[in-house]
Design a protein around this motif. Structure first.
Motif, PDB file in Angstrom:
ATOM      1  N   GLU A   1       0.871  -1.127  -0.184  1.00 28.75           N
ATOM      2  CA  GLU A   1      -0.014  -0.102   0.018  1.00 28.75           C
ATOM      3  C   GLU A   1       1.007   1.285  -0.042  1.00 28.75           C
ATOM      4  O   GLU A   1       0.559   2.117  -0.866  1.00 28.75           O
ATOM      5  CB  GLU A   1      -1.016   0.160   1.246  1.00 28.75           C
ATOM      6  CG  GLU A   1      -2.047   1.281   1.220  1.00 28.75           C
ATOM      7  CD  GLU A   1      -2.890   0.956   2.468  1.00 28.75           C
ATOM      8  OE1 GLU A   1      -3.302   2.243   2.579  1.00 28.75           O
ATOM      9  OE2 GLU A   1      -2.855  -0.002   3.286  1.00 28.75           O
ATOM     10  N   LYS A   2       2.011   1.373   0.941  1.00 30.04           N
ATOM     11  CA  LYS A   2       2.652   2.680   0.769  1.00 30.04           C
ATOM     12  C   LYS A   2       3.474   2.540  -0.111  1.00 30.04           C
ATOM     13  O   LYS A   2       3.790   3.743  -0.826  1.00 30.04           O
ATOM     14  CB  LYS A   2       3.665   2.449   2.213  1.00 30.04           C
ATOM     15  CG  LYS A   2       3.126   2.429   3.470  1.00 30.04           C
ATOM     16  CD  LYS A   2       2.845   3.901   3.713  1.00 30.04           C
ATOM     17  CE  LYS A   2       2.337   3.999   5.295  1.00 30.04           C
ATOM     18  NZ  LYS A   2       1.809   5.499   5.359  1.00 30.04           N
ATOM     19  N   CYS A   3       3.840   1.776  -0.999  1.00 31.51           N
ATOM     20  CA  CYS A   3       5.198   1.527  -2.185  1.00 31.51           C
ATOM     21  C   CYS A   3       4.029   1.709  -3.389  1.00 31.51           C
ATOM     22  O   CYS A   3       4.557   1.757  -4.495  1.00 31.51           O
ATOM     23  CB  CYS A   3       5.927   0.609  -2.285  1.00 31.51           C
ATOM     24  SG  CYS A   3       7.080   0.595  -0.873  1.00 31.51           S
ATOM     25  N   ARG A   4       2.606   1.613  -3.426  1.00 26.15           N
ATOM     26  CA  ARG A   4       1.848   1.697  -4.422  1.00 26.15           C
ATOM     27  C   ARG A   4       1.990   0.711  -5.510  1.00 26.15           C
ATOM     28  O   ARG A   4       2.240   0.795  -6.641  1.00 26.15           O
ATOM     29  CB  ARG A   4       1.772   3.030  -5.004  1.00 26.15           C
ATOM     30  CG  ARG A   4       1.363   4.318  -4.209  1.00 26.15           C
ATOM     31  CD  ARG A   4       1.346   5.578  -4.871  1.00 26.15           C
ATOM     32  NE  ARG A   4       1.280   6.526  -4.015  1.00 26.15           N
ATOM     33  CZ  ARG A   4       0.930   7.847  -4.307  1.00 26.15           C
ATOM     34  NH1 ARG A   4       1.427   8.400  -5.665  1.00 26.15           N
ATOM     35  NH2 ARG A   4       0.578   8.757  -3.364  1.00 26.15           N
ATOM     36  N   THR A   5       2.309  -0.711  -5.039  1.00 27.78           N
ATOM     37  CA  THR A   5       2.164  -1.924  -5.758  1.00 27.78           C
ATOM     38  C   THR A   5       1.501  -3.042  -5.384  1.00 27.78           C
ATOM     39  O   THR A   5       0.859  -2.656  -4.305  1.00 27.78           O
ATOM     40  CB  THR A   5       3.778  -2.256  -5.683  1.00 27.78           C
ATOM     41  OG1 THR A   5       4.103  -3.100  -6.879  1.00 27.78           O
ATOM     42  CG2 THR A   5       4.154  -2.817  -4.489  1.00 27.78           C
ATOM     43  N   GLN A   6       1.661  -4.227  -5.887  1.00 29.31           N
ATOM     44  CA  GLN A   6       0.777  -5.215  -5.404  1.00 29.31           C
ATOM     45  C   GLN A   6       1.644  -6.152  -4.397  1.00 29.31           C
ATOM     46  O   GLN A   6       2.654  -6.181  -4.332  1.00 29.31           O
ATOM     47  CB  GLN A   6       0.657  -6.213  -6.777  1.00 29.31           C
ATOM     48  CG  GLN A   6      -0.102  -5.482  -7.899  1.00 29.31           C
ATOM     49  CD  GLN A   6      -0.350  -6.273  -9.353  1.00 29.31           C
ATOM     50  OE1 GLN A   6      -0.078  -7.577  -9.116  1.00 29.31           O
ATOM     51  NE2 GLN A   6      -1.118  -5.710 -10.009  1.00 29.31           N
TER      52      GLN A   6
ATOM     53  N   SER B   1       6.070  -9.897  -2.225  1.00 28.76           N
ATOM     54  CA  SER B   1       6.479 -11.038  -1.868  1.00 28.76           C
ATOM     55  C   SER B   1       7.845 -11.404  -2.493  1.00 28.76           C
ATOM     56  O   SER B   1       8.697 -11.979  -1.905  1.00 28.76           O
ATOM     57  CB  SER B   1       5.315 -12.126  -2.198  1.00 28.76           C
ATOM     58  OG  SER B   1       5.854 -13.518  -1.911  1.00 28.76           O
ATOM     59  N   ALA B   2       7.862 -11.026  -3.754  1.00 31.96           N
ATOM     60  CA  ALA B   2       9.080 -11.321  -4.574  1.00 31.96           C
ATOM     61  C   ALA B   2      10.297 -10.401  -4.097  1.00 31.96           C
ATOM     62  O   ALA B   2      11.475 -10.947  -3.945  1.00 31.96           O
ATOM     63  CB  ALA B   2       9.139 -10.753  -6.079  1.00 31.96           C
TER      64      ALA B   2
END
Length: 219
Positions: free
Chosen positions: A37-42, A47-48
């Motif tokens: 959420e903070k980094c605006r990604t999935q 996880s990767a």
């Protein structure tokens, strides 16, 4: 145009300590969902990052670097020393990974059992730390003379860094960094060698260096 190119390169550059930063965030109670959420990604991408199979860019990780960057920098530092104008010792703790380390030698011919032998003495060292946010720390070290060195060796037989004294400069431009490094010696051959090796180190660490002709591979 050049500023746009540098900004674009920076946005695509992988952050090599992605996995270490993930561990610090996790140890501070952040979940993968919160990081995503903070980094605006999935969450699958985060996880990767945790597994180390992918690296994020510095721009993607900016929220985490602002929060935990000081802990990441604290894991990599070295201590240096120098004399003040009052001839007193002062000490410096320099954070950030070392991207360049070069030793300048002088040659002294000595005779052993009637044979002339060239002895290589360490004379100067050049060390470059990268601290993030476009800042480099340039360190030019000189070695103590023989008489003082012998005294220090008696007190610190295993502590080689006690024999070196450091001039420290903060630099934000790569061309200035290269220029300062090549000015550390009057030897033309060493100037060429330092410049080449420093440029190679910068490129290996993902930095953009002007006036480099690139022949990209096709995969």
């Amino acid at each position: 145009m050049m500023e746009e190119k540098v900004s674009k390169n920076k946005s695509k550059k992988e952050f090599k300590q992605t996995k270490e930063l993930m561990k610090i965030a996790r140890d501070n109670g952040w979940t993968q969902t919160e990081i995503a959420e903070k980094c605006r990604t999935q969450q699958s991408i985060v996880s990767a990052w945790f597994k180390g199979t992918k690296k994020a860019t510095e721009n993607q990780l900016r929220p985490l670097l602002d929060e935990f960057g000081h802990q990441l920098r604290r894991n990599t530092f070295r201590v240096y020393q120098n004399f003040t104008e009052e001839n007193k010792l002062e000490y410096f703790k320099i954070e950030g990974r070392i991207i360049f380390n070069y030793t300048i030698y002088n040659i002294k011919t000595i005779k052993i059992n009637g044979k002339s032998i060239d002895k290589y003495n360490k004379n100067q060292r050049i060390i470059v730390h990268f601290q993030g946010n476009h800042q480099f720390i340039f360190i030019r070290q000189t070695r103590k003379n023989i008489s003082e060195e012998e005294i220090l060796m008696e007190s610190h037989p295993n502590y080689v860094d006690a024999l070196w004294f450091s001039e420290i400069s903060c630099i934000t431009k790569i061309d200035e960094l290269i220029k300062m490094a090549t000015h550390c010696t009057e030897d033309l051959n060493k100037k060429f060698e330092i410049k080449f090796l420093l440029i190679e180190a910068l490129l290996n660490n993902g930095f953009h260096v002007d006036n480099i002709k690139v022949y990209p591979a096709s995969w």
